[in-house]
Design a protein around this motif. Structure first.
Motif, short mmCIF file in Angstrom:
data_model
loop_
_atom_site.label_atom_id
_atom_site.label_comp_id
_atom_site.label_asym_id
_atom_site.label_seq_id
_atom_site.Cartn_x
_atom_site.Cartn_y
_atom_site.Cartn_z
N UNK A 1 26.03 1.66 19.51
CA UNK A 1 26.80 0.45 19.80
C UNK A 1 27.73 0.68 20.99
N UNK A 2 28.31 1.88 21.06
CA UNK A 2 29.22 2.18 22.17
C UNK A 2 28.46 2.25 23.50
N UNK A 3 27.30 2.89 23.50
CA UNK A 3 26.54 3.03 24.74
C UNK A 3 26.08 1.68 25.27
N UNK A 4 25.55 0.83 24.38
CA UNK A 4 25.12 -0.49 24.84
C UNK A 4 26.32 -1.35 25.22
N UNK A 5 27.45 -1.14 24.55
CA UNK A 5 28.66 -1.87 24.90
C UNK A 5 29.17 -1.48 26.28
N UNK A 6 29.13 -0.19 26.59
CA UNK A 6 29.54 0.28 27.92
C UNK A 6 28.60 -0.26 28.99
N UNK A 7 27.31 -0.33 28.67
CA UNK A 7 26.35 -0.88 29.61
C UNK A 7 26.63 -2.37 29.86
N UNK A 8 27.02 -3.08 28.81
CA UNK A 8 27.40 -4.48 28.97
C UNK A 8 28.64 -4.62 29.84
N UNK A 9 29.60 -3.72 29.66
CA UNK A 9 30.80 -3.73 30.48
C UNK A 9 30.47 -3.45 31.94
N UNK A 10 29.58 -2.48 32.18
CA UNK A 10 29.16 -2.17 33.55
C UNK A 10 28.47 -3.37 34.20
N UNK A 11 27.72 -4.12 33.41
CA UNK A 11 27.06 -5.32 33.94
C UNK A 11 28.10 -6.38 34.30
N UNK A 12 29.11 -6.54 33.45
CA UNK A 12 30.17 -7.51 33.74
C UNK A 12 30.95 -7.14 34.99
N UNK B 1 24.05 -9.98 28.11
CA UNK B 1 25.30 -10.03 27.36
C UNK B 1 25.10 -10.20 25.87
N UNK B 2 24.17 -11.07 25.49
CA UNK B 2 23.94 -11.31 24.07
C UNK B 2 23.31 -10.10 23.39
N UNK B 3 22.32 -9.50 24.03
CA UNK B 3 21.62 -8.39 23.40
C UNK B 3 22.46 -7.11 23.35
N UNK B 4 23.14 -6.80 24.44
CA UNK B 4 23.87 -5.53 24.48
C UNK B 4 25.05 -5.50 23.51
N UNK B 5 25.70 -6.63 23.33
CA UNK B 5 26.88 -6.67 22.45
C UNK B 5 26.51 -6.63 20.97
#
Length: 346
Positions: free
Chosen positions: A288-299, A232-236
């Protein structure tokens, strides 16, 4: 809180920022709050600051009007972020010493941690100090990321939108609305800052954006396991983290002062390999969008947090190393110039 209310709040943030940026820019010109050309900067005329004030107002005013200050943790973030934005505004008027800046940022971050935001990395007393350190480091990483027309505004709009989705999934609606207003406020500012920029956000904007990102990412992993916390910290904050790592490593390898400004950021390296200013901003926003979407998928539990954490750490290390191949130091003449933590960034 329904989707129409959230959307309406975001539209208000967009309009407030879009409408107020130009008048604030004219005020900055009148007061002499400008970034002057010279050195490694690429603009040829003074560019006014105070765009960051528009971003802050566009983020906080609609949020406070719709959501209020009932959520203690998010309220702590908002109040501390406003204080950090004021710090940046003072610095835009007259540059402050590194010690003063860090002292104010540490106090603001401590207030957020005392308010209940604490990344549970070790699940011990150390999480409090580590969260404060995280917030301060990431705040300044975003500050240094504001080094090219349109870059930070685009990164903020894309990243905050994805992080807002994560906040709603994590049952943090107040944080979600705050991030929606930040995303739309950044988008409202972007036409004024898109290359060639007419207004800069200044430290008031970059510190505000970085502080909200750092605190929000810590809030959304509070109480979670180690893998989820790291992911969460790294992806955002992926782009800011990589950019800071690239700069520090390259300066260390070149034997240059770590805190001196220069054209050695990710954006400058992308320009070196042939991308234009607008394309560079778009590439960084896409990252930023791609890593943000990956963070959302993890959540959403679509991907294992531990797997994502390992992949995120690996990606950060790779992306810090690869750009070192792009030559950015053409001479050693700059070695004689005094070091400074704040590069008036263009």
């Amino acid at each position: 809180m329904n989707g129409v209310t959230v959307l309406g709040t975001g539209v208000a943030a967009f309009l407030l920022t879009a409408v107020s940026t130009r008048p604030l820019g004219r005020l900055a010109l009148r007061w002499g709050i400008t970034d002057h050309p010279g050195g490694y900067k690429t603009h040829e005329r003074p560019i006014p600051y105070l765009g960051g004030v528009a971003i802050m107002l566009g983020t906080i005013v609609p949020f406070a009007a719709v959501v209020g200050l009932d959520d203690v943790r998010v309220t702590a973030i908002v109040l501390a972020a406003a204080a950090v934005a004021f710090l940046g505004l003072v610095d835009d008027f007259s540059p402050l010493s590194l010690l003063i800046r860090l002292a104010v940022e540490v106090v603001a971050a401590t207030g957020v941690v005392v308010g209940g935001v604490q990344a549970s990395l070790t699940e011990s007393w150390a999480d409090g100090p580590l969260t404060v350190l995280w917030i301060v480091v990431i705040t300044n990483s975003f500050n240094l990321l504001d080094n090219m027309d349109g870059a930070l505004g685009a990164i903020s709009a894309a990243g905050a939108a994805c992080l807002a989705g994560t906040a709603f999934v994590c049952a943090q609606p107040a944080a979600g609305v705050l991030l929606v207003t930040l995303a739309l406020a950044s988008l409202g500012f972007l036409p004024h800052n898109w290359a060639p920029a007419k207004v800069f956000m200044g430290d008031s904007g970059s510190l505000f954006i970085g502080f909200v990102f750092a605190c929000s990412s810590a809030l959304l992993v509070t109480g979670k396991g180690t893998g989820a916390v790291i992911a969460g910290l790294l992806l955002s904050t992926f782009v800011a983290t990589v950019d800071t790592g690239v700069v520090l490593l390259s300066r260390q390898l070149a034997g240059r002062p770590l805190l001196r400004g220069g054209n050695d950021h990710m954006s400058h390296r992308l320009r070196r390999i042939g991308l234009g200013t607008r394309a560079t901003a778009a590439v960084l926003a896409l990252m930023a969008a791609l890593t943000g979407v990956l963070g959302l998928a993890t959540a959403l539990n679509w991907i294992s947090p531990l797997t994502v954490a390992v992949a995120a750490v690996g990606a950060v290390l790779i992306l810090i190393g690869l750009p070192q191949r792009v030559r950015v130091y053409s001479s050693d003449r700059a070695r004689s110039r005094p070091a400074t933590i704040l590069e008036r960034r263009r």
